[in-house]
Design a protein around this motif. Structure first.
Motif, PDB file in Angstrom:
ATOM      1  N   GLY A 169      18.562  28.994  52.084  1.00 24.78           N
ATOM      2  CA  GLY A 169      19.166  29.476  50.849  1.00 24.78           C
ATOM      3  C   GLY A 169      20.035  28.433  50.181  1.00 24.78           C
ATOM      4  N   GLU A 170      20.812  27.690  50.987  1.00 27.79           N
ATOM      5  CA  GLU A 170      21.672  26.642  50.434  1.00 27.79           C
ATOM      6  C   GLU A 170      20.867  25.524  49.794  1.00 27.79           C
ATOM      7  OE1 GLU A 170      25.195  27.395  53.771  1.00 27.79           O
ATOM      8  OE2 GLU A 170      23.822  25.702  53.961  1.00 27.79           O
ATOM      9  N   ARG A 171      19.668  25.294  50.291  1.00 24.16           N
ATOM     10  CA  ARG A 171      18.810  24.240  49.742  1.00 24.16           C
ATOM     11  C   ARG A 171      17.893  24.741  48.620  1.00 24.16           C
ATOM     12  NH1 ARG A 171      17.080  20.842  55.226  1.00 24.16           N
ATOM     13  NH2 ARG A 171      19.216  20.280  55.822  1.00 24.16           N
ATOM     14  N   GLY A 172      18.048  26.032  48.275  1.00 20.95           N
ATOM     15  CA  GLY A 172      17.272  26.586  47.172  1.00 20.95           C
ATOM     16  C   GLY A 172      15.824  26.852  47.483  1.00 20.95           C
ATOM     17  N   LEU A 173      15.482  26.934  48.788  1.00 20.00           N
ATOM     18  CA  LEU A 173      14.088  27.142  49.174  1.00 20.00           C
ATOM     19  C   LEU A 173      13.712  28.613  49.229  1.00 20.00           C
ATOM     20  CD1 LEU A 173      13.822  24.420  51.974  1.00 20.00           C
ATOM     21  CD2 LEU A 173      13.051  24.276  49.590  1.00 20.00           C
ATOM     22  N   ILE A 174      14.706  29.482  49.383  1.00 18.54           N
ATOM     23  CA  ILE A 174      14.451  30.926  49.372  1.00 18.54           C
ATOM     24  C   ILE A 174      15.604  31.621  48.647  1.00 18.54           C
ATOM     25  CG2 ILE A 174      13.142  30.926  51.541  1.00 18.54           C
ATOM     26  CD1 ILE A 174      15.630  32.043  52.925  1.00 18.54           C
ATOM     27  N   GLY A 175      15.331  32.806  48.147  1.00 19.68           N
ATOM     28  CA  GLY A 175      16.394  33.662  47.632  1.00 19.68           C
ATOM     29  C   GLY A 175      16.896  33.396  46.240  1.00 19.68           C
ATOM     30  N   GLY A 176      16.445  32.325  45.598  1.00 20.23           N
ATOM     31  CA  GLY A 176      16.907  32.047  44.247  1.00 20.23           C
ATOM     32  C   GLY A 176      18.326  31.484  44.219  1.00 20.23           C
ATOM     33  N   PRO A 177      18.917  31.373  43.033  1.00 20.88           N
ATOM     34  CA  PRO A 177      20.254  30.769  42.888  1.00 20.88           C
ATOM     35  C   PRO A 177      21.340  31.484  43.700  1.00 20.88           C
ATOM     36  CG  PRO A 177      19.175  30.971  40.763  1.00 20.88           C
ATOM     37  CD  PRO A 177      18.318  31.716  41.729  1.00 20.88           C
ATOM     38  N   GLY A 178      21.215  32.794  43.834  1.00 18.32           N
ATOM     39  CA  GLY A 178      22.238  33.538  44.567  1.00 18.32           C
ATOM     40  C   GLY A 178      22.275  33.231  46.044  1.00 18.32           C
ATOM     41  N   VAL A 236      27.450  35.420  62.668  1.00 23.01           N
ATOM     42  CA  VAL A 236      27.623  34.622  61.452  1.00 23.01           C
ATOM     43  C   VAL A 236      28.389  33.366  61.836  1.00 23.01           C
ATOM     44  CG1 VAL A 236      28.542  34.541  59.111  1.00 23.01           C
ATOM     45  CG2 VAL A 236      27.678  36.701  60.036  1.00 23.01           C
ATOM     46  N   SER A 237      27.864  32.206  61.485  1.00 25.29           N
ATOM     47  CA  SER A 237      28.502  30.940  61.861  1.00 25.29           C
ATOM     48  C   SER A 237      29.012  30.198  60.638  1.00 25.29           C
ATOM     49  CB  SER A 237      27.510  30.047  62.618  1.00 25.29           C
ATOM     50  OG  SER A 237      27.063  30.673  63.796  1.00 25.29           O
ATOM     51  N   PHE A 238      30.042  29.366  60.859  1.00 21.20           N
ATOM     52  CA  PHE A 238      30.564  28.528  59.782  1.00 21.20           C
ATOM     53  C   PHE A 238      29.535  27.509  59.319  1.00 21.20           C
ATOM     54  CE2 PHE A 238      35.113  29.478  60.963  1.00 21.20           C
ATOM     55  CZ  PHE A 238      35.448  29.955  59.710  1.00 21.20           C
ATOM     56  N   ASN A 239      28.775  26.989  60.272  1.00 20.80           N
ATOM     57  CA  ASN A 239      27.820  25.929  59.943  1.00 20.80           C
ATOM     58  C   ASN A 239      26.733  25.854  61.014  1.00 20.80           C
ATOM     59  OD1 ASN A 239      29.030  24.434  62.162  1.00 20.80           O
ATOM     60  ND2 ASN A 239      30.677  23.907  60.737  1.00 20.80           N
ATOM     61  N   PHE A 240      25.773  24.980  60.783  1.00 17.14           N
ATOM     62  CA  PHE A 240      24.644  24.823  61.694  1.00 17.14           C
ATOM     63  C   PHE A 240      25.093  24.361  63.075  1.00 17.14           C
ATOM     64  CE2 PHE A 240      21.379  21.960  63.478  1.00 17.14           C
ATOM     65  CZ  PHE A 240      20.347  22.873  63.648  1.00 17.14           C
ATOM     66  N   THR A 243      28.763  32.336  52.541  1.00 15.67           N
ATOM     67  CA  THR A 243      30.097  32.786  52.142  1.00 15.67           C
ATOM     68  C   THR A 243      30.156  34.304  52.052  1.00 15.67           C
ATOM     69  OG1 THR A 243      30.447  30.751  50.880  1.00 15.67           O
ATOM     70  CG2 THR A 243      31.871  32.615  50.360  1.00 15.67           C
ATOM     71  N   GLN A 244      29.119  34.899  51.487  1.00 20.95           N
ATOM     72  CA  GLN A 244      29.074  36.355  51.380  1.00 20.95           C
ATOM     73  C   GLN A 244      29.024  37.010  52.753  1.00 20.95           C
ATOM     74  OE1 GLN A 244      25.664  37.156  48.921  1.00 20.95           O
ATOM     75  NE2 GLN A 244      26.488  36.016  47.170  1.00 20.95           N
ATOM     76  N   ALA A 245      28.260  36.420  53.664  1.00 24.55           N
ATOM     77  CA  ALA A 245      28.155  36.980  55.010  1.00 24.55           C
ATOM     78  C   ALA A 245      29.480  36.881  55.756  1.00 24.55           C
ATOM     79  CB  ALA A 245      27.054  36.255  55.789  1.00 24.55           C
ATOM     80  N   ILE A 246      30.164  35.739  55.613  1.00 29.97           N
ATOM     81  CA  ILE A 246      31.471  35.590  56.256  1.00 29.97           C
ATOM     82  C   ILE A 246      32.441  36.626  55.715  1.00 29.97           C
ATOM     83  CG2 ILE A 246      33.482  34.071  56.434  1.00 29.97           C
ATOM     84  CD1 ILE A 246      31.537  31.713  56.610  1.00 29.97           C
ATOM     85  N   ASP A 247      32.399  36.858  54.410  1.00 31.95           N
ATOM     86  CA  ASP A 247      33.290  37.845  53.798  1.00 31.95           C
ATOM     87  C   ASP A 247      32.938  39.264  54.226  1.00 31.95           C
ATOM     88  OD1 ASP A 247      35.414  38.488  51.799  1.00 31.95           O
ATOM     89  OD2 ASP A 247      33.745  39.543  50.834  1.00 31.95           O
ATOM     90  N   SER A 248      31.656  39.543  54.431  1.00 35.30           N
ATOM     91  CA  SER A 248      31.201  40.910  54.696  1.00 35.30           C
ATOM     92  C   SER A 248      31.142  41.274  56.179  1.00 35.30           C
ATOM     93  CB  SER A 248      29.801  41.137  54.093  1.00 35.30           C
ATOM     94  OG  SER A 248      29.819  40.944  52.696  1.00 35.30           O
ATOM     95  N   TYR A 249      30.968  40.271  57.060  1.00 41.06           N
ATOM     96  CA  TYR A 249      30.716  40.586  58.459  1.00 41.06           C
ATOM     97  C   TYR A 249      31.692  39.944  59.437  1.00 41.06           C
ATOM     98  CZ  TYR A 249      26.345  42.284  56.520  1.00 41.06           C
ATOM     99  OH  TYR A 249      25.413  42.968  55.773  1.00 41.06           O
ATOM    100  N   SER A 250      32.565  39.055  58.978  1.00 39.48           N
ATOM    101  CA  SER A 250      33.557  38.472  59.879  1.00 39.48           C
ATOM    102  C   SER A 250      34.637  39.502  60.214  1.00 39.48           C
ATOM    103  CB  SER A 250      34.196  37.239  59.244  1.00 39.48           C
ATOM    104  OG  SER A 250      33.233  36.225  59.062  1.00 39.48           O
ATOM    105  N   PHE A 251      35.367  39.216  61.282  1.00 38.86           N
ATOM    106  CA  PHE A 251      36.437  40.117  61.721  1.00 38.86           C
ATOM    107  C   PHE A 251      37.766  39.614  61.178  1.00 38.86           C
ATOM    108  CE2 PHE A 251      39.819  41.187  64.715  1.00 38.86           C
ATOM    109  CZ  PHE A 251      39.717  42.566  64.738  1.00 38.86           C
TER     110      PHE A 251
END
Length: 228
Positions: A34-43, A85-89, A49-57
């Motif tokens: 998604g970050e590389r624009g290969l899937i999911g479109g611009p969003g 959910v991870s911060f990075n690879f 970031t959305q996952a960290i906001d939605s699923y982190s504790f």
């Protein structure tokens, strides 16, 4: 050529470990693509970031539930979702390496269900302890706390083995001592949040659960209660 006595060169991972690793890396792969624009479109660029906001504790959310007595499902689920959910690879890779190493040994002795319970419940225990100690601004993301739970279960196995052969059981805690030492060193050099509290709590949870989830654990506990 086949033989009934054939032994594979590589001992395969238990299916539960493979499934856990694939799930974690599958989520990470979606973020990367998604970050590389290969899937999911611009969003998709903001998926992580959305996952960290939605699923982190978040400690603030847990504190709010304690203060109001209103136990919201969307907050409680974060006790279980934050490890995936991870911060990075890099973080996700290290988590998966530990899951494969420790999860394999724990699953082979404890069984797949018990290994998965240790992983999940260690994450929950780590988050609760973290919330009770840390300020409201703190939060948890990534799978290291439940990984430390698996290390706790592995340590329990060593601890029991040393007990059976009459050796010093303190030797079983050498691995966690080294890992905590490395964490303290990195924190002194680079700073950052005191995530070691959650990791240590995850370790303690995994170690404690092993008394119940190890083969014959409940029988041993019942027998000890009856003797007392």
């Amino acid at each position: 050529m086949s033989s009934e006595h054939y032994t594979p060169a590589v001992n395969p991972l238990p299916p539960v470990v493979v499934a856990l690793v694939l799930f974690i890396m599958g989520i990470e792969l979606a973020f990367i693509l998604g970050e590389r624009g290969l899937i999911g479109g611009p969003g998709a660029i903001g998926w992580r970031t959305q996952a960290i906001d939605s699923y982190s504790f978040f400690v603030s959310q847990f504190d709010r539930m304690l203060q109001t007595g209103q136990w919201r499902t969307d907050y409680l689920m974060r006790l279980v979702t934050y490890p995936f959910v991870s911060f990075n690879f890099t973080q996700s890779v290290f988590v998966c390496v530990f899951v494969m190493a420790m999860g394999k040994m724990v699953a082979e002795v404890f069984g797949s269900v018990a290994m998965l319970l240790i992983f999940v419940l260690s994450g929950v225990g780590a988050a609760v302890v973290y919330a009770l100690i840390l300020a409201p601004g703190a939060y948890l993301v990534g799978g290291f706390p439940p990984v430390y739970g698996l290390i706790g279960a592995f340590t329990w196995l060593l601890w029991r083995k040393l007990s059976l052969v009459g050796e010093n059981q303190a030797r079983a805690f050498q691995l966690i001592a080294v890992l905590m030492g490395i964490q303290f060193l990195f924190r002194l050099i680079f700073g950052g949040a005191p995530d070691w509290i959650a990791d240590l709590a995850g370790f303690a949870t995994g170690f404690g659960l092993s008394f119940f989830l190890a083969p014959g654990g409940w029988a041993r506990i019942r027998g000890r209660i009856r003797r007392d």
